[in-house]
Design an enzyme around this catalytic site. Structure first.
Site, PDB file in Angstrom:
ATOM      1  N   ASP A  70     -18.252   3.311  21.478  1.00 45.32           N
ATOM      2  CA  ASP A  70     -18.705   3.393  20.099  1.00 45.32           C
ATOM      3  C   ASP A  70     -17.457   3.562  19.238  1.00 45.32           C
ATOM      4  O   ASP A  70     -16.699   4.509  19.418  1.00 45.32           O
ATOM      5  CB  ASP A  70     -19.595   4.637  19.962  1.00 45.32           C
ATOM      6  CG  ASP A  70     -20.800   4.386  19.110  1.00 45.32           C
ATOM      7  OD1 ASP A  70     -20.614   3.963  17.965  1.00 45.32           O
ATOM      8  OD2 ASP A  70     -21.926   4.643  19.585  1.00 45.32           O
ATOM      9  N   ASP A  94     -19.750   1.274  14.789  1.00 47.53           N
ATOM     10  CA  ASP A  94     -20.645   2.171  14.070  1.00 47.53           C
ATOM     11  C   ASP A  94     -20.674   1.890  12.567  1.00 47.53           C
ATOM     12  O   ASP A  94     -19.623   1.627  11.964  1.00 47.53           O
ATOM     13  CB  ASP A  94     -20.138   3.603  14.306  1.00 47.53           C
ATOM     14  CG  ASP A  94     -21.030   4.658  13.690  1.00 47.53           C
ATOM     15  OD1 ASP A  94     -22.175   4.786  14.134  1.00 47.53           O
ATOM     16  OD2 ASP A  94     -20.576   5.347  12.750  1.00 47.53           O
ATOM     17  N   GLU A 140     -23.151  -2.277  14.102  1.00 46.51           N
ATOM     18  CA  GLU A 140     -24.386  -1.618  13.661  1.00 46.51           C
ATOM     19  C   GLU A 140     -24.521  -1.839  12.163  1.00 46.51           C
ATOM     20  O   GLU A 140     -23.781  -1.271  11.369  1.00 46.51           O
ATOM     21  CB  GLU A 140     -24.352  -0.113  13.948  1.00 46.51           C
ATOM     22  CG  GLU A 140     -25.671   0.538  13.564  1.00 46.51           C
ATOM     23  CD  GLU A 140     -25.527   1.958  13.029  1.00 46.51           C
ATOM     24  OE1 GLU A 140     -26.541   2.671  12.985  1.00 46.51           O
ATOM     25  OE2 GLU A 140     -24.423   2.352  12.629  1.00 46.51           O
ATOM     26  N   HIS A 170     -30.127   6.118  19.665  1.00 42.07           N
ATOM     27  CA  HIS A 170     -30.070   7.579  19.492  1.00 42.07           C
ATOM     28  C   HIS A 170     -30.446   8.020  18.082  1.00 42.07           C
ATOM     29  O   HIS A 170     -30.424   9.211  17.797  1.00 42.07           O
ATOM     30  CB  HIS A 170     -28.667   8.063  19.833  1.00 42.07           C
ATOM     31  CG  HIS A 170     -27.652   7.455  18.924  1.00 42.07           C
ATOM     32  ND1 HIS A 170     -27.340   6.107  18.968  1.00 42.07           N
ATOM     33  CD2 HIS A 170     -26.924   7.983  17.918  1.00 42.07           C
ATOM     34  CE1 HIS A 170     -26.460   5.850  18.023  1.00 42.07           C
ATOM     35  NE2 HIS A 170     -26.186   6.956  17.369  1.00 42.07           N
ATOM     36  N   ASP A 171     -30.743   7.084  17.195  1.00 40.89           N
ATOM     37  CA  ASP A 171     -31.110   7.429  15.816  1.00 40.89           C
ATOM     38  C   ASP A 171     -32.600   7.224  15.541  1.00 40.89           C
ATOM     39  O   ASP A 171     -33.045   7.389  14.403  1.00 40.89           O
ATOM     40  CB  ASP A 171     -30.328   6.550  14.823  1.00 40.89           C
ATOM     41  CG  ASP A 171     -28.834   6.806  14.874  1.00 40.89           C
ATOM     42  OD1 ASP A 171     -28.434   7.954  15.146  1.00 40.89           O
ATOM     43  OD2 ASP A 171     -28.071   5.858  14.642  1.00 40.89           O
TER      44      ASP A 171
HETATM   45  C1  GLC Z   1     -24.513   5.486  12.896  1.00 41.68           C
HETATM   46  C2  GLC Z   1     -24.799   6.257  14.160  1.00 41.68           C
HETATM   47  C3  GLC Z   1     -25.359   7.594  13.787  1.00 41.68           C
HETATM   48  C4  GLC Z   1     -24.332   8.332  12.983  1.00 41.68           C
HETATM   49  C5  GLC Z   1     -23.877   7.503  11.777  1.00 41.68           C
HETATM   50  C6  GLC Z   1     -22.632   8.061  11.198  1.00 41.68           C
HETATM   51  O1  GLC Z   1     -25.652   5.215  12.170  1.00 41.68           O
HETATM   52  O2  GLC Z   1     -25.649   5.533  14.989  1.00 41.68           O
HETATM   53  O3  GLC Z   1     -25.753   8.342  14.890  1.00 41.68           O
HETATM   54  O4  GLC Z   1     -24.869   9.524  12.533  1.00 41.68           O
HETATM   55  O5  GLC Z   1     -23.584   6.172  12.121  1.00 41.68           O
HETATM   56  O6  GLC Z   1     -21.545   7.870  12.057  1.00 41.68           O
END
Ligand code: GLC
Ligand code: CA
Length: 564
Positions: free
Chosen positions: A98, A204, A262, A339-340
């Site tokens: 990540d 990310d 992402e 995980h979100d």
């Molecule tokens: C992304 C991650 C999340 C995190 C955010 C800030 O959305 O998946 O878990 O809190 O970025 O890094």
């Protein structure tokens, strides 16, 4: 399109904090992942994406990085990371990290320098603005923009009497991608890990690297936090793509690596193509969140409680939008949750009445869609949302920052109900390895409370049962990677079947040799559907198949049609 290794891969996301605790301190670690590589290999996946394990004060479980070049001691050492990479490679498993490019921790050395004075050379690594002063002389943030995790997108810093931008938590200051020096630093981070042997990145929060640098107020109405939730001020903005192109040209194109950005919510096809078209000089794939929340809340007359009802037609429309839109132009990742997000079986399945059926049905869809599938750890055994009854069991920074405010506007019962459905903690509970205490995750109380159904829902049990969800995932992964259907499932075309059907998600995957139909009932009741003649490849009910039979609750049938 040139065929690349990651197109036919099956991915598996690991949340390191709660995967497996090798040294019994209650926190999952890299050695724990190494110990489970044989399990992962047996599951059949050949690509793991591991959540961040860099040095971090853990305000956001590692997404707040204080040193990109080292491993946080709770997860292990750099040598553990090297061993994990090499042990995974021995098993033909690629490793994807990540990569957090949007922000650092406020405890990162750059930020400490940056905040120390207005003329510090690192000042411009972050985004600083003067506050506004209202009529009464009160100092206010530079504008009304809201953040994702708490209140304003700005946090006041006494040392220089200015605000820094932070679209996540106060402890996660945003990096200034407008600064070429900062960009070089981040490229250096990426090269460091690629040189160490990782096979790519899940990148990310990539949609946010460019902001509206006019910093003008948003016209949107304010929330209960008194801020405008106007993500357009810092999401999917055109300048962003020049940064990504540069990252591609200077770093990614120099390695045989895989990247999945992402992108989150709100991106339309045009942006999707910017992130992940074959010729975009950007990423190989881009995750969006569009299909994650397709449920209505309705009153269940039997229990007199609210329940989820899946908007099956909308779900199909969304998948189809991206699959059609990217067809021949770019590659998609597929996933049900990360995980979100809430656990998919709690979101779209029925873990109480049809655990096995709905878990294996959802897996069947994931593993037969076009694109590279990513399974989220625990999904392969049908792990569910939390059963917490104490609000203090929730750990997520969003919950911590927002519960007080929510309780000013609603009852504890309603807030708890909402958190048990939507909180990010739902997907972050200890992996349920066995019926031993703490779900076999650790010998001591874990950092995140386990779910009490682990005595029923666990890996050990499902490995011993022939018709478990885990066994279904193994079979489906095998079908996708190694069977005579591999080619059609990975590279075949996609076509919805009876797109207007209210309850069933059905589609064909086809090429010049084969046509495979996937018929998935998304309802907890029997449904009529035109089941065709053909050769059954996979089902989740043991019964004789006949043309025209009704689909049982959450039944899935994968069938090879006669080719015409
Ligand atoms: C992304 C991650 C999340 C995190 C955010 C800030 O959305 O998946 O878990 O809190 O970025 O890094
Ligand atoms: Ca540990």
């Amino acid at each position: 399109m040139k065929c690349k290794w990651w197109m036919s891969a099956v991915g598996y996301q690991i949340y390191p904090r709660t995967y497996f605790d090798s040294n019994n301190d209650g926190i999952g670690d890299l050695k724990g992942i190494i110990q489970k590589l044989d399990y992962i290999h047996e599951l059949g996946v050949n690509l793991i994406w591991i959540g961040p394990f860099y040095k971090s004060p853990m305000d956001d479980n590692g997404y707040d990085v204080s040193d990109f070049f080292d491993v946080d001691p709770v997860f292990g050492t750099l040598d553990d990371a090297r061993e994990l990479i090499s042990e995974a490679h021995k098993r033909d498993i690629k490793v994807v990290l990540d990569l957090v490019l949007n922000h650092t921790s406020d405890e990162h050395a750059w930020f400490m320098e940056s905040r120390s004075s207005i003329d510090n050379p690192k000042r411009d690594y972050y985004i600083w603005q003067k506050g506004k002063v209202d009529q009464d002389g009160t100092l206010l943030p530079p504008n009304n923009w809201g953040s994702f995790f708490e209140g304003s997108a700005w946090n006041y810093d006494e040392q220089t009497n200015e605000y820094y931008m932070k679209i996540f938590s106060n402890k996660m200051p945003d990096l200034n991608w407008d600064n070429p020096k900062l960009r070089e630093e981040m490229y250096h981070v990426a090269r460091y890990w690629l040189d160490l042997g990782v096979d790519g990145f899940r990148v990310d929060a990539i949609a946010h690297l460019a902001r509206d640098l006019s910093f003008e107020d948003s016209p949107l109405p304010l929330t209960i936090h008194g801020v405008a939730p106007d993500w357009s001020k810092f999401s999917n903005r055109p300048e962003l793509f020049t940064y990504i192109n540069e990252f591609h040209d200077k770093v990614l194109s120099q390695y045989d690596c895989m990247t999945v950005g992402e992108v989150g919510g709100g991106a339309k096809l045009e942006a999707g193509l910017g992130y992940a078209a074959y010729d975009a000089r950007a990423f190989n794939m881009a995750f969006n969140f569009d299909h994650c929340w397709e449920v209505n809340r309705v009153l269940d007359p039997e229990t007199n409680k609210m329940k989820n009802v899946t908007r099956v037609k909308d779900l199909k429309r969304i998948f189809n939008y991206w699959i059609e839109g990217m067809n021949q132009k770019g590659w998609l990742p597929q996933y049900w949750l990360n995980h979100d997000h809430p656990r998919v079986i709690s979101q779209y399945g029925d873990p109480v009445h049809y655990h096995r059926e709905s878990g294996s049905m959802l897996g069947s869809v994931l593993l037969t869609l076009p694109g590279t599938p990513f399974i989220y750890n625990g999904e392969e055994i049908g792990m569910t949302n939390v059963d917490y009854t104490d609000v203090n069991d929730f750990n997520d920074v969003w919950v911590k920052n927002n519960v007080k405010k929510l309780l000013e506007h609603d009852t504890m019962e309603n807030v708890m109900d909402q958190l048990r459905r939507t909180s990010r903690d739902n997907a972050r509970t200890p992996m349920q390895w066995s019926s031993a205490p703490y779900a076999g995750f650790s010998k001591v109380k874990p950092v995140q409370k386990e779910i009490s159904n682990y005595t029923e829902v666990n890996v050990e049990k499902q490995l011993s049962e022939s018709n478990s969800i885990l066994k279904a995932y193994q079979k489906l992964i095998h079908l996708r990677r190694f069977s005579e259907y591999s080619d059609v499932l990975v590279f075949g075309q996609f076509e919805l079947v009876q797109a207007e059907h209210e309850d069933v998600f059905a589609y064909d995957r086809y090429n010049e040799n084969k046509r495979v139909r996937i018929i998935a009932n998304f309802r907890p009741f029997t449904v009529k559907f035109d089941t065709p003649e053909g050769k059954i490849i996979f089902t989740n009910y043991e019964r004789d198949y006949s043309v025209g039979l009704e689909l049982k609750p959450f039944e899935v049938i994968i069938i090879e049609l006669k080719h015409d």
